[in-house]
Write a protein that holds these residues in place. Sequence first.
Motif, PDB file in Angstrom:
ATOM      1  N   ALA A   1      26.505  48.079  98.525  1.00 48.80           N
ATOM      2  CA  ALA A   1      25.258  48.834  98.724  1.00 48.80           C
ATOM      3  C   ALA A   1      24.099  48.263  97.925  1.00 48.80           C
ATOM      4  O   ALA A   1      22.981  48.788  98.005  1.00 48.80           O
ATOM      5  N   GLY A   2      24.337  47.211  97.145  1.00 48.93           N
ATOM      6  CA  GLY A   2      23.254  46.538  96.438  1.00 48.93           C
ATOM      7  C   GLY A   2      23.070  46.931  94.989  1.00 48.93           C
ATOM      8  O   GLY A   2      22.099  46.519  94.341  1.00 48.93           O
ATOM      9  N   TYR A   3      24.000  47.708  94.430  1.00 43.80           N
ATOM     10  CA  TYR A   3      23.933  48.122  93.035  1.00 43.80           C
ATOM     11  C   TYR A   3      24.936  47.321  92.193  1.00 43.80           C
ATOM     12  O   TYR A   3      25.849  46.690  92.731  1.00 43.80           O
ATOM     13  N   THR A   4      24.744  47.368  90.874  1.00 43.65           N
ATOM     14  CA  THR A   4      25.682  46.721  89.964  1.00 43.65           C
ATOM     15  C   THR A   4      26.787  47.707  89.596  1.00 43.65           C
ATOM     16  O   THR A   4      26.516  48.735  88.976  1.00 43.65           O
ATOM     17  N   PRO A   5      28.038  47.414  89.960  1.00 46.74           N
ATOM     18  CA  PRO A   5      29.136  48.311  89.584  1.00 46.74           C
ATOM     19  C   PRO A   5      29.606  48.039  88.163  1.00 46.74           C
ATOM     20  O   PRO A   5      29.471  46.925  87.650  1.00 46.74           O
ATOM     21  N   MET A   6      30.160  49.060  87.537  1.00 43.75           N
ATOM     22  CA  MET A   6      30.670  48.937  86.169  1.00 43.75           C
ATOM     23  C   MET A   6      31.855  49.876  85.995  1.00 43.75           C
ATOM     24  O   MET A   6      31.951  50.910  86.662  1.00 43.75           O
ATOM     25  N   ILE A   7      32.758  49.512  85.075  1.00 42.71           N
ATOM     26  CA  ILE A   7      33.931  50.339  84.779  1.00 42.71           C
ATOM     27  C   ILE A   7      33.833  50.815  83.338  1.00 42.71           C
ATOM     28  O   ILE A   7      33.642  50.012  82.415  1.00 42.71           O
ATOM     29  N   TYR A   8      33.948  52.144  83.149  1.00 44.32           N
ATOM     30  CA  TYR A   8      33.944  52.731  81.808  1.00 44.32           C
ATOM     31  C   TYR A   8      35.370  53.102  81.420  1.00 44.32           C
ATOM     32  O   TYR A   8      36.133  53.646  82.223  1.00 44.32           O
ATOM     33  N   GLY A   9      35.709  52.835  80.142  1.00 47.59           N
ATOM     34  CA  GLY A   9      37.015  53.249  79.654  1.00 47.59           C
ATOM     35  C   GLY A   9      37.161  52.999  78.175  1.00 47.59           C
ATOM     36  O   GLY A   9      36.311  52.373  77.531  1.00 47.59           O
ATOM     37  N   ASN A  10      38.278  53.477  77.632  1.00 53.14           N
ATOM     38  CA  ASN A  10      38.617  53.245  76.235  1.00 53.14           C
ATOM     39  C   ASN A  10      39.849  52.341  76.168  1.00 53.14           C
ATOM     40  O   ASN A  10      40.242  51.742  77.182  1.00 53.14           O
ATOM     41  N   LEU A  11      40.470  52.231  75.002  1.00 54.19           N
ATOM     42  CA  LEU A  11      41.643  51.370  74.884  1.00 54.19           C
ATOM     43  C   LEU A  11      42.743  51.783  75.855  1.00 54.19           C
ATOM     44  O   LEU A  11      43.379  50.944  76.492  1.00 54.19           O
ATOM     45  N   ARG A  12      42.989  53.085  75.923  1.00 59.83           N
ATOM     46  CA  ARG A  12      44.030  53.574  76.822  1.00 59.83           C
ATOM     47  C   ARG A  12      43.700  53.213  78.271  1.00 59.83           C
ATOM     48  O   ARG A  12      44.576  52.796  79.038  1.00 59.83           O
ATOM     49  N   SER A  13      42.437  53.375  78.648  1.00 62.98           N
ATOM     50  CA  SER A  13      42.032  53.077  80.029  1.00 62.98           C
ATOM     51  C   SER A  13      42.300  51.620  80.381  1.00 62.98           C
ATOM     52  O   SER A  13      42.940  51.310  81.395  1.00 62.98           O
TER      53      SER A  13
END
Length: 373
Positions: free
Chosen positions: A303-315
Amino acid sequence: MEAKTKETFKKNRLRKNREKRSSRSSNIFVTIITCLIALASLTGCIFLILENQQLKNEQAEFVPVMGQIEDGVFGNQEDSVRDEPEAPIEINITTPLAADVLDELKERVSQGEDFSAILRALLVDDIVVGADGQFYFFPINDELKKHDYIPEQFVLDDDGILAYQDEDGNIISQKGIDVSRYQLEIDWEKVAADGVDFAIIRVGFRGSSEGALMLDQYYEANIEGALANGIETGVYFFTQALNEEEAIEEAEFVLEHIAGYDLKYPVVIDIEAISTTNPRTQFMTKEEWTDVAIAFCERIKEAGYTPMIYGNLRSFFLMLEMERLEEYEKWFAFFRTPIYFPYEHRIWQYTERGRVDGIEGDVDLNVGFWRFE
């Protein structure tokens, strides 16, 4: 009769006082013995781990592979201390290395460091992840992209705001927050005046039991308030998708609600373990979680946006297969310093108890290392 009653009362009071003193002395003794046993157990556990670590280094073919949890577990229980060890632990401290480790261990314990911090300081070739009363050890994967942030170039001001500077002492990072309905009404004019450069706003979430898609009740007020006051903005969605189809459904939900807004920061999928009883995602595998993350990110990128993944150590280590996520931006949450994540990431969420003008109570604070356009 009255004198005899007073005498009897006095004797009973004295007897009770002696019993209380005896009980306190006994409790203090038990506490001391328990602490000594705990320290002995802690020392023994660390030396057993170090011995195992040395064996790994000598026999490289047996080093566990990054992302395979079953092979990465050494089996230590973080919160399990026996009242009495089944057998005495014999520790050989005749070698210089073992003696140095023991000295460092004593110093760190005396300074009040917890077990996780001690392990992370001593096992520098592994990422140590504590979860569900157990420690997991993941060798640093040389094939994954690393960040180049220098710990000494992070600075913390008197207000608890963390920033990153270049070699000449110039601040080159951005001050960021992330918000949701938990911050209630926000005075975005004051937030901007307090030097906040960017805000990542929760657009919504999927319910952990029924799986319904829900819009954050403060989303529209937050995104319009942030943009109206010149704060660069991104959004995040808390996922509970079970598969790729549901991940795409979540992405479509986000795209519908961000249409018409000028977003410069990424569109983020928030992947975290949840404490709700029997969440719908409780039996998902690492492969399934990774499939969800990729499906969401690909639809957002399309769709033209920058994707990102959020998480911590466990994630990132227990829920996701990092080697499959190299092409996506990452936002890492870790509430201690220095940063404890060797891989490339653009944002570091460093506290959940920050303070910013215009927001009542606590708010998440972030260091941004990249200006998104």
